[in-house]
Every structure is written in structure tokens, then in C-alpha cells.
Scaffold this motif. Structure first.
Motif, mmCIF file in Angstrom:
data_model
loop_
_atom_site.group_PDB
_atom_site.id
_atom_site.type_symbol
_atom_site.label_atom_id
_atom_site.label_comp_id
_atom_site.label_asym_id
_atom_site.label_seq_id
_atom_site.Cartn_x
_atom_site.Cartn_y
_atom_site.Cartn_z
ATOM 1 N N PHE A 13 0.832 -1.203 0.000
ATOM 2 C CA PHE A 13 0.000 0.000 0.000
ATOM 3 C C PHE A 13 0.874 1.264 0.000
ATOM 4 O O PHE A 13 0.527 2.260 -0.644
ATOM 5 C CB PHE A 13 -0.937 -0.008 1.199
ATOM 6 C CG PHE A 13 -1.904 -1.156 1.195
ATOM 7 C CD1 PHE A 13 -3.015 -1.137 0.381
ATOM 8 C CD2 PHE A 13 -1.676 -2.278 1.988
ATOM 9 C CE1 PHE A 13 -3.914 -2.199 0.360
ATOM 10 C CE2 PHE A 13 -2.554 -3.347 1.975
ATOM 11 C CZ PHE A 13 -3.675 -3.314 1.153
ATOM 12 N N TRP B 170 2.058 1.568 -3.560
ATOM 13 C CA TRP B 170 0.958 1.942 -4.446
ATOM 14 C C TRP B 170 0.625 3.424 -4.332
ATOM 15 O O TRP B 170 0.615 4.158 -5.315
ATOM 16 C CB TRP B 170 -0.270 1.090 -4.143
ATOM 17 C CG TRP B 170 -1.506 1.511 -4.893
ATOM 18 C CD1 TRP B 170 -2.635 2.074 -4.370
ATOM 19 C CD2 TRP B 170 -1.735 1.429 -6.307
ATOM 20 N NE1 TRP B 170 -3.551 2.342 -5.351
ATOM 21 C CE2 TRP B 170 -3.026 1.951 -6.553
ATOM 22 C CE3 TRP B 170 -0.973 0.971 -7.380
ATOM 23 C CZ2 TRP B 170 -3.572 2.028 -7.838
ATOM 24 C CZ3 TRP B 170 -1.518 1.043 -8.658
ATOM 25 C CH2 TRP B 170 -2.796 1.554 -8.874
ATOM 26 N N TRP B 171 0.340 3.865 -3.104
ATOM 27 C CA TRP B 171 -0.051 5.265 -2.925
ATOM 28 C C TRP B 171 1.110 6.227 -3.188
ATOM 29 O O TRP B 171 0.929 7.283 -3.801
ATOM 30 C CB TRP B 171 -0.616 5.479 -1.520
ATOM 31 C CG TRP B 171 -2.014 4.957 -1.374
ATOM 32 C CD1 TRP B 171 -2.394 3.812 -0.742
ATOM 33 C CD2 TRP B 171 -3.214 5.553 -1.882
ATOM 34 N NE1 TRP B 171 -3.763 3.657 -0.826
ATOM 35 C CE2 TRP B 171 -4.292 4.717 -1.514
ATOM 36 C CE3 TRP B 171 -3.488 6.712 -2.599
ATOM 37 C CZ2 TRP B 171 -5.614 4.994 -1.834
ATOM 38 C CZ3 TRP B 171 -4.809 7.005 -2.940
ATOM 39 C CH2 TRP B 171 -5.856 6.157 -2.560
ATOM 40 N N ALA C 281 1.218 9.196 -5.806
ATOM 41 C CA ALA C 281 1.315 10.574 -5.309
ATOM 42 C C ALA C 281 2.513 11.317 -5.873
ATOM 43 O O ALA C 281 2.404 12.495 -6.247
ATOM 44 C CB ALA C 281 1.367 10.569 -3.785
ATOM 45 N N TYR D 101 -6.037 10.709 -9.393
ATOM 46 C CA TYR D 101 -5.228 10.113 -8.313
ATOM 47 C C TYR D 101 -6.124 9.444 -7.279
ATOM 48 O O TYR D 101 -5.874 8.295 -6.871
ATOM 49 C CB TYR D 101 -4.380 11.207 -7.664
ATOM 50 C CG TYR D 101 -3.826 10.856 -6.303
ATOM 51 C CD1 TYR D 101 -2.689 10.061 -6.188
ATOM 52 C CD2 TYR D 101 -4.445 11.317 -5.139
ATOM 53 C CE1 TYR D 101 -2.171 9.736 -4.931
ATOM 54 C CE2 TYR D 101 -3.935 10.991 -3.888
ATOM 55 C CZ TYR D 101 -2.803 10.210 -3.796
ATOM 56 O OH TYR D 101 -2.297 9.886 -2.553
ATOM 57 N N GLY E 256 -6.378 5.501 -7.051
ATOM 58 C CA GLY E 256 -5.796 5.057 -5.794
ATOM 59 C C GLY E 256 -6.736 4.179 -4.991
ATOM 60 O O GLY E 256 -6.340 3.115 -4.498
ATOM 61 N N SER F 91 -6.178 0.269 -4.315
ATOM 62 C CA SER F 91 -5.998 -0.117 -2.924
ATOM 63 C C SER F 91 -6.961 -1.239 -2.547
ATOM 64 O O SER F 91 -6.601 -2.172 -1.820
ATOM 65 C CB SER F 91 -6.211 1.096 -2.017
ATOM 66 O OG SER F 91 -5.841 0.820 -0.698
ATOM 67 N N TRP G 66 -3.908 3.984 9.012
ATOM 68 C CA TRP G 66 -3.733 4.503 7.653
ATOM 69 C C TRP G 66 -5.060 4.823 6.981
ATOM 70 O O TRP G 66 -5.160 5.785 6.213
ATOM 71 C CB TRP G 66 -2.909 3.523 6.815
ATOM 72 C CG TRP G 66 -1.453 3.597 7.129
ATOM 73 C CD1 TRP G 66 -0.712 2.691 7.822
ATOM 74 C CD2 TRP G 66 -0.551 4.661 6.789
ATOM 75 N NE1 TRP G 66 0.594 3.110 7.945
ATOM 76 C CE2 TRP G 66 0.720 4.319 7.315
ATOM 77 C CE3 TRP G 66 -0.693 5.857 6.094
ATOM 78 C CZ2 TRP G 66 1.841 5.130 7.165
ATOM 79 C CZ3 TRP G 66 0.424 6.674 5.948
ATOM 80 C CH2 TRP G 66 1.662 6.313 6.475
ATOM 81 N N THR H 226 -6.101 8.455 5.490
ATOM 82 C CA THR H 226 -6.625 8.611 4.133
ATOM 83 C C THR H 226 -7.888 9.451 4.121
ATOM 84 O O THR H 226 -8.028 10.402 3.332
ATOM 85 C CB THR H 226 -6.923 7.233 3.504
ATOM 86 O OG1 THR H 226 -5.708 6.483 3.414
ATOM 87 C CG2 THR H 226 -7.524 7.384 2.113
#
Length: 204
Positions: free
Chosen positions: A27, A30-31, A35, A64, A68, A72, A97, A101
Motif C-alpha cells: 500500500f 501503491w499510494w 502521489a 489520483y 488510488g 488499494s 492509515w 486517508t
């Protein structure tokens, strides 16, 4: 609490795998991998490096967010056969997390609405990544306190420093280059470290 219940409690904690390896690496990558390019695209558009009207910056961040969240969700499915998903530290880390978010999403949406209604200055958008870094620090801190690797506490402090230092760049184009580099340090690098430390998936 009786001696017997004390033993049962300790047995439950041990069975839950309280100090299982973190499963959040994918994660992070990925993020962070989304970003950093988004921040660079933002910088490229507002500086004219890319000949795209500045109003398209909003589309960058909309993409995004959508990409995202979808990615996710799909990544979450890859953890089904991973040992340690029910561990106290992994459940707590995931909750922290998720909270970050939605906190950042709420702040960003609030900035958009305020700007649309003429009640907020465009400078608010510059503070969004700094709010995110502060959230990163809180999540790293939670992970460290729940038995995560010691370096996570150092990452928490670093995230908070980035959040504060970034205020010096608010209102400048350089903020987005700074934020992109910070994301690489706070998300992509830790993600790679955590991914390497994941246990192998259980056979099904």
C-alpha cells in the motif's frame, strides 16, 4: 482479573500474532507511486513546463483519488492468504492509515468547497500535502507503538519535520517538488523495505 483469566488473555495475545511482520508495504508503494508522479505533474502544469491549462490540475488529483482507491481495494484482496492479517499490529496499522486517508480526503474536499464558494484562498491547496505528512507521522507512530520496526518511529519524526518544513515553501512552486521527494522517502522507500519483510502466502 483472576490468574486463569490472565493466562487466557496472554494466550489470546500470543495467538493473535501481535508482533507479526507488517503487511502494509504494497500500500505504501501503491499510494506513493501515485502521489509522487501526481505532485510532479502538478508542478509541471503550474510552472508551464507542460503546456496544459492550470485548471487541469484538479483532474490530476481526481484521477489520483479514483485510481488510488480502486487499486488499494484490489491490493487488499492479495492479503487474504497472508499470515498475520489478524495480528493486533496489522489491524491497528491498517486502521491508522485508513483514518489518515479519510482525514486528508476530508481536508482536500473542504479546501475545494471553500474555494468554490469563495470562502477560501487557493493557498489552502498547498497545505494539503503537509497535512498528509502530519498524518503519515501519526500512522508511523501508531505502527511503532504496536510493535513495528524501530525505524518506524524515526519515520514518524521525519514525517512531522517534513510537514513543518514544508510551510516555508507554501505559496511557491517548489513546494510540489519538495512534496514529491518527501513522498519518495516516506512512502516508496519504507514500502520496499516492508514488502521484502512480508511472510510468504499460505498455501490454499
Amino acid at each position: 482479573m483472576s490468574e486463569q483469566s490472565d493466562l487466557e488473555y496472554l494466550r489470546d495475545v500470543a495467538a493473535s500474532g501481535q508482533y507479526a511482520p507488517s503487511l502494509s508495504g504494497r500500500f505504501f508503494i501503491w499510494w506513493g507511486g501515485l502521489a509522487a508522479p501526481a505532485l510532479l505533474a502538478h508542478w509541471s502544469i503550474i510552472t508551464g513546463t507542460i503546456a496544459i491549462p492550470t485548471q487541469y490540475v484538479g483532474l490530476v488529483w481526481l484521477a489520483y483519488g479514483i485510481i488510488g482507491l480502486i487499486g488499494s481495494s484490489l491490493l487488499g484482496r492479495t492479503l487474504r492468504n497472508k499470515p498475520g492479517t489478524g495480528a493486533v499490529n496489522n489491524r491497528g496499522e491498517a486502521a491508522a492509515w485508513r483514518g489518515v486517508t479519510w482525514m486528508v480526503a476530508a481536508y482536500a474536499i473542504g479546501a475545494v468547497v471553500a474555494a468554490f464558494l469563495g470562502r477560501g484562498h487557493a493557498i489552502l491547496f498547498d497545505t494539503i500535502p503537509l497535512v498528509a505528512f502530519a498524518g503519515y507521522g501519526m500512522s508511523f507512530n501508531v505502527s511503532a507503538q504496536l510493535g513495528g520496526a524501530r525505524w518506524m518511529q524515526g519515520m514518524a519524526i521525519l514525517a512531522w519535520l517534513f510537514s513543518g518544513a514544508g510551510l516555508l515553501l507554501v505559496g511557491t512552486h517548489g513546494l510540489y517538488l519538495f512534496a514529491a521527494a518527501a513522498v519518495g522517502i516516506l512512502a516508496i522507500v519504507p514500502g520496499l523495505v516492508l514488502l521484502r519483510g512480508e511472510p510468504a502466502a499460505e498455501a490454499v
